[in-house]
Design an enzyme around this catalytic site. Structure first.
Site, PDB file in Angstrom:
ATOM      1  N   SER A  49      38.942  44.040  44.601  1.00  0.00           N
ATOM      2  CA  SER A  49      40.010  43.325  45.211  1.00  0.00           C
ATOM      3  C   SER A  49      41.298  43.020  44.886  1.00  0.00           C
ATOM      4  O   SER A  49      40.855  42.040  43.740  1.00  0.00           O
ATOM      5  CB  SER A  49      39.727  43.024  46.359  1.00  0.00           C
ATOM      6  OG  SER A  49      40.791  42.848  47.754  1.00  0.00           O
ATOM      7  N   GLU A  50      42.594  43.296  44.700  1.00  0.00           N
ATOM      8  CA  GLU A  50      42.824  42.877  43.242  1.00  0.00           C
ATOM      9  C   GLU A  50      43.954  41.667  43.750  1.00  0.00           C
ATOM     10  O   GLU A  50      44.345  40.553  42.662  1.00  0.00           O
ATOM     11  CB  GLU A  50      44.294  43.513  43.487  1.00  0.00           C
ATOM     12  CG  GLU A  50      45.786  43.845  44.628  1.00  0.00           C
ATOM     13  CD  GLU A  50      45.147  44.722  45.690  1.00  0.00           C
ATOM     14  OE1 GLU A  50      43.634  45.288  45.398  1.00  0.00           O
ATOM     15  OE2 GLU A  50      46.163  44.980  46.503  1.00  0.00           O
ATOM     16  N   ASN A  51      43.520  41.337  44.967  1.00  0.00           N
ATOM     17  CA  ASN A  51      43.490  39.610  44.970  1.00  0.00           C
ATOM     18  C   ASN A  51      42.444  38.267  43.954  1.00  0.00           C
ATOM     19  O   ASN A  51      42.258  37.577  44.274  1.00  0.00           O
ATOM     20  CB  ASN A  51      43.639  38.644  46.265  1.00  0.00           C
ATOM     21  CG  ASN A  51      42.156  38.685  47.139  1.00  0.00           C
ATOM     22  OD1 ASN A  51      41.751  40.043  46.899  1.00  0.00           O
ATOM     23  ND2 ASN A  51      41.638  38.225  47.624  1.00  0.00           N
TER      24      ASN A  51
END
Lengths: 212, 233
Positions: A49-51
């Site tokens: 997840s890019e966060n």
């Protein structure tokens, strides 16, 4: 005539077949998120997840949620053994550096040359692109998950996108409620039809060059 | 040990004024510098340019500054979940620059690391690249994006010490480490300010050299934006 098309879970289930053993996968918000529910359990896959998390697990049980552990959709999540956290620059190094094997995201429009639009409807919806532009500009393997037509019944597969683009010439495969379509130098190529959907049904809905 | 600890929030934010450019760590409401934001609300300084991945929600995070019309311009990648933001943007009161999330991170990192600009493939062929220099490397097109210039970076960490060393927790790390040292002054707020020597040097995420001021945040609400749970079967 009623056509027996796939629902959102059906689309996710079909896309899950594209996920292979050893893949690092980034899932977008919406239908792509559902793909995690259908990946075969005899293969090893890690969700990014890019966060800033790799090795994302299911949603937490009630009362076990942690404000410091969320996904890119800001939902509370858990991590699996082997997971890691990292900052945003490193997260996009994974994406831009092509270390993530498969990107699955939603779209408002896809054109016959693989352009994608999914971040802005001028005058109506301007929420921003988030990580979508980085993802589509870099990923080698992008699958779009979407309904074949919009609410007005118009095709979302077009000759040219009408909305502001997210990326150019990047989409390779599209899985809709009606079909699985490959983007080739000659335009859209029909790979599969959903159960009960005829070639005629799909032809009626396509606006781009297509090879049936 | 060079001491970065300040005694109170007023000292931590000393020097902030109208029309400055600020960076704020956080993704959604996770890992945002809640105490610095609360103090900026109290000070009611105006005309701010804010570099932050998101813009908070209506009644929390940067939404609080928006509510008081303290922000002139937002530089963000995603600004959903905020009605007041949308209203100010559509009415033209608020200037908004939307940029890809990875580009936002890298423009911070470039400022931190002394690069004037970076080339990224993100946004090539889209309106994000309009008016920007583009260049081909090995057959692929890239867009030139410049390092940010900011007056203050406000970041939030889990643990820190008076030397300015920081450790983050979970996905609350996000943009915080790349903003440290990316502005003229970096102000770090932490949940736990521990005695110097207690943090294992092997486990430090951000070395104190990137932090000018550190303080322990008084309280943390740590609001969850999308509480999502599964049922025990």
């Amino acid at each position: 005539m009623t056509v027996d098309m796939l629902d959102k879970n059906g689309i996710a289930k079909r896309i899950a077949k594209e996920v292979q053993d050893g893949y690092y996968v980034n899932l977008g918000i919406g239908i792509p998120t559902l793909v995690a529910n259908y990946v075969r359990d005899d293969i090893e896959v890690e969700f990014q997840s890019e966060n800033g998390v790799l090795g994302m697990g299911p949603f937490p049980f009630e009362g076990e949620e942690d404000a410091d552990i969320i996904n890119a959709g800001k939902q509370t999540i858990t991590t699996l053994p082997g997971a890691s956290f990292f900052d945003s620059a490193m997260s996009f190094a994974m994406i831009r550096g092509q270390h993530v094997d498969l990107t699955i995201l939603g779209a408002m429009e896809v054109s016959e040359n693989g352009d994608i639009a999914n971040w802005k409807i001028p005058g109506k919806m301007v929420k921003g692109m988030g990580g979508a532009m980085d993802l589509v500009a870099s990923a080698e393997n992008i699958i779009v998950a979407m309904m074949h037509t919009n609410r007005a019944g118009e095709s979302k597969l077009l000759k040219n996108c009408s909305l502001p683009l997210t990326g150019v010439g990047c989409v390779k495969k599209i899985v809709t409620n009606m079909a699985v379509i490959e983007v080739t130098p000659k335009g859209f190529k029909l790979l599969e039809r959903a159960p009960g959907v005829s070639i005629e049904d799909i032809k009626k809905c396509n606006r781009g060059r297509a090879d049936y | 040990m060079i001491n970065k600890k300040v005694d109170n929030i007023s000292e931590a934010l000393k020097g902030v004024s109208d029309n400055m450019t600020f960076m704020f760590g956080g993704f959604g409401l996770s890992g945002i510098p809640e105490n610095a934001i609360a103090d900026l609300v109290k000070r009611n300084i105006k005309g701010l340019t804010c570099i932050s991945n998101n813009a908070g929600v209506d009644d929390f995070g940067l939404g609080l500054l928006l509510h008081q019309k303290q922000i002139k311009k937002m530089v963000s990648s995603y600004v959903g979940e905020n009605d007041e933001f949308e209203r100010q943007m559509l009415s033209g009161e608020l200037d908004v620059e939307l940029i890809p999330q990875g580009t936002l991170a890298e423009r911070c990192r470039a400022a931190q690391a002394g690069f004037p600009a970076i080339y990224t493939p993100a946004g090539y062929g889209t309106e994000v690249a309009e008016g920007k220099e583009t260049r081909e490397f090995d057959g692929k097109m890239y867009v030139l994006e410049h390092a940010f210039k900011a007056d203050f970076a406000f970041v939030k960490a889990w643990k820190g010490d008076a030397a300015g060393n920081l450790i983050f927790k979970g996905t609350a790390r996000n943009f915080n480490p790349v903003m440290c040292g990316a502005a003229k002054i970096t102000v770090a707020e932490v949940e736990e300010l521990v005695p110097v020597g207690e943090l294992d040097p092997n486990q430090i995420h951000v070395p104190g050299i990137f932090v000018q001021r550190i303080f322990k945040g008084e309280t943390y609400e740590k609001r969850i934006e999308q509480l999502t749970v599964r049922q025990k079967s």
